[in-house]
Design a protein around this motif. Structure first.
Motif, PDB file in Angstrom:
ATOM      1  N   VAL A  57     -46.836  -1.307 -25.396  1.00 51.08           N
ATOM      2  CA  VAL A  57     -47.206  -2.714 -25.284  1.00 51.08           C
ATOM      3  C   VAL A  57     -48.722  -2.872 -25.115  1.00 51.08           C
ATOM      4  O   VAL A  57     -49.316  -3.822 -25.630  1.00 51.08           O
ATOM      5  CB  VAL A  57     -46.425  -3.414 -24.147  1.00 51.08           C
ATOM      6  CG1 VAL A  57     -46.842  -2.896 -22.773  1.00 51.08           C
ATOM      7  CG2 VAL A  57     -46.599  -4.915 -24.226  1.00 51.08           C
ATOM      8  N   TRP A  58     -49.357  -1.923 -24.429  1.00 58.94           N
ATOM      9  CA  TRP A  58     -50.806  -2.008 -24.255  1.00 58.94           C
ATOM     10  C   TRP A  58     -51.544  -1.713 -25.559  1.00 58.94           C
ATOM     11  O   TRP A  58     -52.596  -2.289 -25.830  1.00 58.94           O
ATOM     12  CB  TRP A  58     -51.266  -1.061 -23.137  1.00 58.94           C
ATOM     13  CG  TRP A  58     -50.948  -1.622 -21.795  1.00 58.94           C
ATOM     14  CD1 TRP A  58     -49.937  -1.229 -20.959  1.00 58.94           C
ATOM     15  CD2 TRP A  58     -51.603  -2.711 -21.144  1.00 58.94           C
ATOM     16  NE1 TRP A  58     -49.934  -2.007 -19.834  1.00 58.94           N
ATOM     17  CE2 TRP A  58     -50.948  -2.920 -19.908  1.00 58.94           C
ATOM     18  CE3 TRP A  58     -52.675  -3.530 -21.477  1.00 58.94           C
ATOM     19  CZ2 TRP A  58     -51.338  -3.906 -19.012  1.00 58.94           C
ATOM     20  CZ3 TRP A  58     -53.066  -4.521 -20.585  1.00 58.94           C
ATOM     21  CH2 TRP A  58     -52.400  -4.696 -19.370  1.00 58.94           C
ATOM     22  N   TYR A  59     -50.999  -0.838 -26.392  1.00 60.01           N
ATOM     23  CA  TYR A  59     -51.617  -0.575 -27.693  1.00 60.01           C
ATOM     24  C   TYR A  59     -51.436  -1.772 -28.622  1.00 60.01           C
ATOM     25  O   TYR A  59     -52.306  -2.060 -29.446  1.00 60.01           O
ATOM     26  CB  TYR A  59     -51.057   0.709 -28.310  1.00 60.01           C
ATOM     27  CG  TYR A  59     -51.448   1.922 -27.505  1.00 60.01           C
ATOM     28  CD1 TYR A  59     -52.769   2.345 -27.466  1.00 60.01           C
ATOM     29  CD2 TYR A  59     -50.515   2.618 -26.754  1.00 60.01           C
ATOM     30  CE1 TYR A  59     -53.142   3.447 -26.703  1.00 60.01           C
ATOM     31  CE2 TYR A  59     -50.873   3.716 -25.997  1.00 60.01           C
ATOM     32  CZ  TYR A  59     -52.196   4.115 -25.978  1.00 60.01           C
ATOM     33  OH  TYR A  59     -52.561   5.195 -25.219  1.00 60.01           O
ATOM     34  N   LEU A  60     -50.314  -2.472 -28.467  1.00 62.76           N
ATOM     35  CA  LEU A  60     -50.105  -3.717 -29.208  1.00 62.76           C
ATOM     36  C   LEU A  60     -51.166  -4.745 -28.802  1.00 62.76           C
ATOM     37  O   LEU A  60     -51.812  -5.353 -29.661  1.00 62.76           O
ATOM     38  CB  LEU A  60     -48.701  -4.249 -28.944  1.00 62.76           C
ATOM     39  CG  LEU A  60     -48.384  -5.611 -29.552  1.00 62.76           C
ATOM     40  CD1 LEU A  60     -48.121  -5.472 -31.042  1.00 62.76           C
ATOM     41  CD2 LEU A  60     -47.190  -6.239 -28.868  1.00 62.76           C
ATOM     42  N   LEU A  61     -51.355  -4.915 -27.506  1.00 64.24           N
ATOM     43  CA  LEU A  61     -52.383  -5.852 -27.017  1.00 64.24           C
ATOM     44  C   LEU A  61     -53.778  -5.424 -27.450  1.00 64.24           C
ATOM     45  O   LEU A  61     -54.614  -6.267 -27.780  1.00 64.24           O
ATOM     46  CB  LEU A  61     -52.316  -5.958 -25.491  1.00 64.24           C
ATOM     47  CG  LEU A  61     -51.110  -6.681 -24.921  1.00 64.24           C
ATOM     48  CD1 LEU A  61     -51.094  -6.557 -23.401  1.00 64.24           C
ATOM     49  CD2 LEU A  61     -51.132  -8.145 -25.331  1.00 64.24           C
ATOM     50  N   LEU A  62     -54.025  -4.130 -27.461  1.00 62.57           N
ATOM     51  CA  LEU A  62     -55.322  -3.613 -27.903  1.00 62.57           C
ATOM     52  C   LEU A  62     -55.586  -3.969 -29.358  1.00 62.57           C
ATOM     53  O   LEU A  62     -56.686  -4.404 -29.716  1.00 62.57           O
ATOM     54  CB  LEU A  62     -55.387  -2.096 -27.683  1.00 62.57           C
ATOM     55  CG  LEU A  62     -56.668  -1.393 -28.104  1.00 62.57           C
ATOM     56  CD1 LEU A  62     -57.877  -1.957 -27.368  1.00 62.57           C
ATOM     57  CD2 LEU A  62     -56.541   0.105 -27.849  1.00 62.57           C
ATOM     58  N   GLY A  63     -54.589  -3.802 -30.205  1.00 63.40           N
ATOM     59  CA  GLY A  63     -54.741  -4.168 -31.613  1.00 63.40           C
ATOM     60  C   GLY A  63     -54.979  -5.659 -31.789  1.00 63.40           C
ATOM     61  O   GLY A  63     -55.840  -6.075 -32.573  1.00 63.40           O
ATOM     62  N   LEU A  64     -54.245  -6.479 -31.050  1.00 61.49           N
ATOM     63  CA  LEU A  64     -54.411  -7.934 -31.137  1.00 61.49           C
ATOM     64  C   LEU A  64     -55.798  -8.357 -30.677  1.00 61.49           C
ATOM     65  O   LEU A  64     -56.465  -9.161 -31.338  1.00 61.49           O
ATOM     66  CB  LEU A  64     -53.334  -8.639 -30.309  1.00 61.49           C
ATOM     67  CG  LEU A  64     -51.877  -8.412 -30.727  1.00 61.49           C
ATOM     68  CD1 LEU A  64     -50.926  -9.091 -29.749  1.00 61.49           C
ATOM     69  CD2 LEU A  64     -51.630  -8.878 -32.148  1.00 61.49           C
ATOM     70  N   ALA A  65     -56.244  -7.813 -29.550  1.00 60.60           N
ATOM     71  CA  ALA A  65     -57.565  -8.173 -29.023  1.00 60.60           C
ATOM     72  C   ALA A  65     -58.682  -7.671 -29.936  1.00 60.60           C
ATOM     73  O   ALA A  65     -59.671  -8.376 -30.172  1.00 60.60           O
ATOM     74  CB  ALA A  65     -57.735  -7.618 -27.614  1.00 60.60           C
ATOM     75  N   GLY A  66     -58.532  -6.455 -30.459  1.00 61.69           N
ATOM     76  CA  GLY A  66     -59.542  -5.912 -31.373  1.00 61.69           C
ATOM     77  C   GLY A  66     -59.674  -6.741 -32.641  1.00 61.69           C
ATOM     78  O   GLY A  66     -60.768  -6.989 -33.137  1.00 61.69           O
ATOM     79  N   ALA A  67     -58.546  -7.195 -33.161  1.00 59.72           N
ATOM     80  CA  ALA A  67     -58.568  -8.039 -34.357  1.00 59.72           C
ATOM     81  C   ALA A  67     -59.201  -9.390 -34.057  1.00 59.72           C
ATOM     82  O   ALA A  67     -59.943  -9.932 -34.881  1.00 59.72           O
ATOM     83  CB  ALA A  67     -57.159  -8.223 -34.890  1.00 59.72           C
TER      84      ALA A  67
END
Length: 190
Positions: A57-67
């Motif tokens: 879930v944190w890698y999902l959030l990381l991808g969303l925030a990075g985008a």
């Protein structure tokens, strides 16, 4: 705070960031750099949490925030190689410790897919031809030429032919000494 576990250092870092004169000045005329800086700081926080907790879930959030950061400034794409380097370290550790490699690969795929999906949703310019338009935007933003001249150390230089010493000299004279000393100390400490 998450790195040093020291409230004083965390507060000092916040104060130095919040009161940096250049950030204050740029907030009046530069509408993208301050939001990009803010989102990039959030991305780096999520990155630290993601690799510490190692939950999908944190890698999902990381991808969303990075985008989201990339949709503000195309330079945000540098999140991918930075995070990719951390994944390579994790993969190397998994190989050397003879642990399962699939969780690392799975988390990387979650990061990349969420990054690409969110970037597509956040940036309407990509909707018609995502790959072509991203390449077009990135190359056009990377090659903006400015035809003016700058007076630097008593000589006039074309904007695209500045000497190598230009950046360090202007950085040193436009950032107060306490910020320079704190930054150098922090880099050495880290």
């Amino acid at each position: 705070y998450r790195i040093f576990k020291n409230e004083f250092i965390a507060c000092l870092g916040f104060v130095l960031t919040a009161f940096l004169p250049r950030l204050y000045a740029h907030s009046f005329f530069n509408s993208k750099d301050l939001p990009f800086l803010s989102t990039f700081i959030i991305v780096m926080l999520i990155c630290q949490i993601a690799f510490e907790k190692n939950k999908p879930v944190w890698y999902l959030l990381l991808g969303l925030a990075g985008a989201f950061a990339t949709s503000i400034r195309a330079m945000g794409i540098m999140v991918i190689p930075i995070v990719g380097l951390f994944f390579l370290f994790d993969l190397f550790i998994a190989f050397s410790a003879k642990k399962a490699k699939w969780p690392v690969i799975f988390n990387f795929l979650i990061f990349i897919l969420s990054f690409c999906a969110m970037l597509y949703l956040d940036w309407p310019y990509l909707w018609k031809a995502p790959f072509h338009n991203f390449k077009d935007a990135f190359t056009s933003l990377a090659n903006i030429s400015w035809g003016g001249t700058l007076n630097f150390q008593g000589k006039f230089y074309p904007g695209d032919k500045l000497p190598l010493r230009y950046f360090p000299v202007w950085f040193a004279i436009t950032v107060p000494e306490i910020w320079l000393l704190a930054g150098i100390t922090g880099l050495i400490w880290v």
